[in-house]
Design a protein around this motif. Structure first.
Motif, PDB file in Angstrom:
ATOM      1  N   ARG A  15     -73.808  19.848 -57.013  1.00  0.00           N
ATOM      2  CA  ARG A  15     -73.543  18.570 -56.826  1.00  0.00           C
ATOM      3  C   ARG A  15     -72.141  18.219 -57.149  1.00  0.00           C
ATOM      4  N   ALA A  16     -71.444  17.934 -56.048  1.00  0.00           N
ATOM      5  CA  ALA A  16     -70.029  17.657 -56.181  1.00  0.00           C
ATOM      6  C   ALA A  16     -69.937  16.248 -56.807  1.00  0.00           C
ATOM      7  N   PRO A  17     -68.981  15.829 -57.525  1.00  0.00           N
ATOM      8  CA  PRO A  17     -68.756  14.576 -57.783  1.00  0.00           C
ATOM      9  C   PRO A  17     -68.244  13.600 -56.815  1.00  0.00           C
ATOM     10  N   THR A  18     -68.219  12.350 -56.801  1.00  0.00           N
ATOM     11  CA  THR A  18     -68.093  11.436 -55.728  1.00  0.00           C
ATOM     12  C   THR A  18     -66.730  11.467 -55.443  1.00  0.00           C
ATOM     13  N   ALA A  19     -65.798  11.611 -56.373  1.00  0.00           N
ATOM     14  CA  ALA A  19     -64.043  11.519 -56.333  1.00  0.00           C
ATOM     15  C   ALA A  19     -63.747  13.004 -57.183  1.00  0.00           C
ATOM     16  N   LYS A  20     -62.528  13.263 -56.789  1.00  0.00           N
ATOM     17  CA  LYS A  20     -61.968  14.450 -57.664  1.00  0.00           C
ATOM     18  C   LYS A  20     -60.482  14.694 -56.987  1.00  0.00           C
ATOM     19  N   GLU A  21     -59.495  14.873 -57.716  1.00  0.00           N
ATOM     20  CA  GLU A  21     -58.106  15.294 -57.367  1.00  0.00           C
ATOM     21  C   GLU A  21     -57.530  16.349 -58.253  1.00  0.00           C
ATOM     22  N   LEU A  22     -57.188  17.351 -57.704  1.00  0.00           N
ATOM     23  CA  LEU A  22     -56.670  18.421 -58.247  1.00  0.00           C
ATOM     24  C   LEU A  22     -54.962  18.375 -58.723  1.00  0.00           C
ATOM     25  N   SER A  23     -54.818  19.083 -59.795  1.00  0.00           N
ATOM     26  CA  SER A  23     -53.297  19.342 -60.115  1.00  0.00           C
ATOM     27  C   SER A  23     -52.633  20.232 -59.528  1.00  0.00           C
ATOM     28  N   VAL A  24     -51.490  19.842 -58.810  1.00  0.00           N
ATOM     29  CA  VAL A  24     -50.858  21.182 -57.864  1.00  0.00           C
ATOM     30  C   VAL A  24     -49.368  20.897 -58.304  1.00  0.00           C
ATOM     31  N   ASP A  25     -48.744  22.060 -58.031  1.00  0.00           N
ATOM     32  CA  ASP A  25     -47.112  21.802 -58.200  1.00  0.00           C
ATOM     33  C   ASP A  25     -46.767  21.989 -56.818  1.00  0.00           C
ATOM     34  N   TYR A  26     -46.303  20.648 -56.539  1.00  0.00           N
ATOM     35  CA  TYR A  26     -45.728  20.434 -55.111  1.00  0.00           C
ATOM     36  C   TYR A  26     -44.374  21.110 -54.903  1.00  0.00           C
ATOM     37  N   GLY A  65     -47.008  21.400 -34.170  1.00  0.00           N
ATOM     38  CA  GLY A  65     -48.074  21.810 -35.316  1.00  0.00           C
ATOM     39  C   GLY A  65     -47.653  22.014 -36.479  1.00  0.00           C
ATOM     40  N   HIS A  66     -48.643  21.867 -37.570  1.00  0.00           N
ATOM     41  CA  HIS A  66     -48.242  21.827 -38.931  1.00  0.00           C
ATOM     42  C   HIS A  66     -49.232  22.010 -39.849  1.00  0.00           C
ATOM     43  N   TYR A  67     -48.814  22.569 -41.122  1.00  0.00           N
ATOM     44  CA  TYR A  67     -49.870  22.928 -42.085  1.00  0.00           C
ATOM     45  C   TYR A  67     -49.661  21.871 -43.239  1.00  0.00           C
ATOM     46  N   LEU A  68     -50.959  21.493 -43.775  1.00  0.00           N
ATOM     47  CA  LEU A  68     -51.034  20.492 -44.911  1.00  0.00           C
ATOM     48  C   LEU A  68     -51.930  20.943 -45.978  1.00  0.00           C
ATOM     49  N   THR A  69     -51.991  20.518 -47.011  1.00  0.00           N
ATOM     50  CA  THR A  69     -52.901  20.872 -47.801  1.00  0.00           C
ATOM     51  C   THR A  69     -53.771  19.647 -48.404  1.00  0.00           C
ATOM     52  N   VAL A  70     -55.084  19.789 -48.521  1.00  0.00           N
ATOM     53  CA  VAL A  70     -55.772  18.712 -48.886  1.00  0.00           C
ATOM     54  C   VAL A  70     -56.188  18.960 -50.664  1.00  0.00           C
ATOM     55  N   VAL A  71     -55.824  18.101 -51.418  1.00  0.00           N
ATOM     56  CA  VAL A  71     -55.926  18.257 -52.671  1.00  0.00           C
ATOM     57  C   VAL A  71     -56.745  17.228 -53.711  1.00  0.00           C
ATOM     58  N   GLY A  72     -57.415  16.628 -52.715  1.00  0.00           N
ATOM     59  CA  GLY A  72     -58.285  15.557 -53.594  1.00  0.00           C
ATOM     60  C   GLY A  72     -59.254  14.877 -52.515  1.00  0.00           C
ATOM     61  N   TYR A  73     -60.240  14.074 -52.996  1.00  0.00           N
ATOM     62  CA  TYR A  73     -60.890  13.466 -51.954  1.00  0.00           C
ATOM     63  C   TYR A  73     -61.666  12.081 -52.656  1.00  0.00           C
ATOM     64  N   GLU A  74     -62.052  11.250 -52.245  1.00  0.00           N
ATOM     65  CA  GLU A  74     -62.864   9.902 -52.940  1.00  0.00           C
ATOM     66  C   GLU A  74     -63.931   9.557 -51.883  1.00  0.00           C
ATOM     67  N   ASP A  75     -64.688   8.799 -52.479  1.00  0.00           N
ATOM     68  CA  ASP A  75     -65.726   8.117 -51.476  1.00  0.00           C
ATOM     69  C   ASP A  75     -66.600   9.433 -51.101  1.00  0.00           C
ATOM     70  N   SER A 135     -46.995  12.609 -49.975  1.00  0.00           N
ATOM     71  CA  SER A 135     -48.545  12.430 -50.420  1.00  0.00           C
ATOM     72  C   SER A 135     -49.101  10.969 -49.685  1.00  0.00           C
ATOM     73  N   TYR A 136     -50.350  11.396 -49.231  1.00  0.00           N
ATOM     74  CA  TYR A 136     -50.797  10.147 -48.608  1.00  0.00           C
ATOM     75  C   TYR A 136     -52.436  10.309 -48.555  1.00  0.00           C
ATOM     76  N   TRP A 137     -53.183   9.199 -48.301  1.00  0.00           N
ATOM     77  CA  TRP A 137     -54.676   9.482 -48.060  1.00  0.00           C
ATOM     78  C   TRP A 137     -55.103   9.189 -46.600  1.00  0.00           C
TER      79      TRP A 137
END
Length: 224
Positions: free
Chosen positions: A53-64, A177-187, A205-207
């Motif tokens: 069961r995934a948590p309802t929200a999580k954000e990973l630490s990355v080196d941008y 065209g472009h590549y992006l990285t998804v590093v977190g989620y909420e809700d 960085s944006y949601w």
């Protein structure tokens, strides 16, 4: 090459912010009592997910690290994802592994291959959204894939094209065209956090609603 998963150079514009409610309305989401209504998540894609069961929200630490030129978005986005597990190859090394040239990185198949190889995992799979608009089922699948991946410490690399509006009402546009990285989620994955290698005007960085992201990926694909 087919445009199905193709991602390469980027051209971008940013428009002034509007209200979050307006942005969510654009995404096709309703705001009910301050809560965003969104698609249901269907987990259980693999045997190891049974009982998970995934948590309802999580954000990973990355080196941008921003991309240094107009065609290195694939290497930059892949590098951001790999740093979540402590790996930080150079963008030049990743460009060679991905087959990146001045026309960009061919497809999400390449980012999947390199993420699994350098990450020493078989976790990543390539998903495609083949039509110009994502279906509700594809939106649900992206939400499930993001929550499953990020909950297990794996950022998702997405290949987008065109324009999408973030949660603050700011439009991000990549005509080539472009590549992006998804590093977190909420809700529960209805909104995701994006690390954007382009770093336009310091806006790296944006949601964004998962619905908007799915339609941004439409006609292309992602590694998750």
């Amino acid at each position: 090459m087919s445009n199905l998963l193709r991602g390469a150079r980027w051209l971008t514009t940013v428009t002034p912010p509007t209200t979050r409610r307006a942005a969510l309305a654009t995404a096709g989401l309703a705001v009910i009592g301050g809560t965003v209504a969104g698609p249901a998540v269907a987990l259980g894609a693999t045997p190891q997910d049974v009982g998970f069961r995934a948590p309802t929200a999580k954000e990973l630490s990355v080196d941008y690290q921003a991309q240094p030129n107009f065609y290195y978005c694939g290497p930059a986005a892949t590098r951001i994802a790999l740093t979540a597990s402590g790996r930080a190859p150079s963008q030049d090394d990743l460009a060679a592994r991905l087959g990146t040239d001045v026309n960009g990185t061919d497809s999400a198949e390449d980012t999947t291959r390199v993420l699994n190889s350098l990450g020493r995992t078989d976790f990543y799979r390539t998903r495609s959204i083949p039509e110009d608009t994502a279906s509700p089922a594809e939106m649900d699948r992206l939400q499930a894939d993001v929550t499953r991946a990020v909950a297990r410490e794996h950022p998702v690399v997405v290949n987008v094209i065109g324009t999408a509006v973030d949660a603050e009402g700011v439009a991000h546009s990549y005509a080539g065209g472009h590549y992006l990285t998804v590093v977190g989620y909420e809700d529960e994955g209805r909104t995701v956090k994006i690390a954007d290698p382009a770093d336009v005007n310091g806006d790296s960085s944006y949601w964004m609603s998962t619905i908007n992201l799915a339609n941004w990926v439409a006609s292309r694909g992602y590694s998750g």
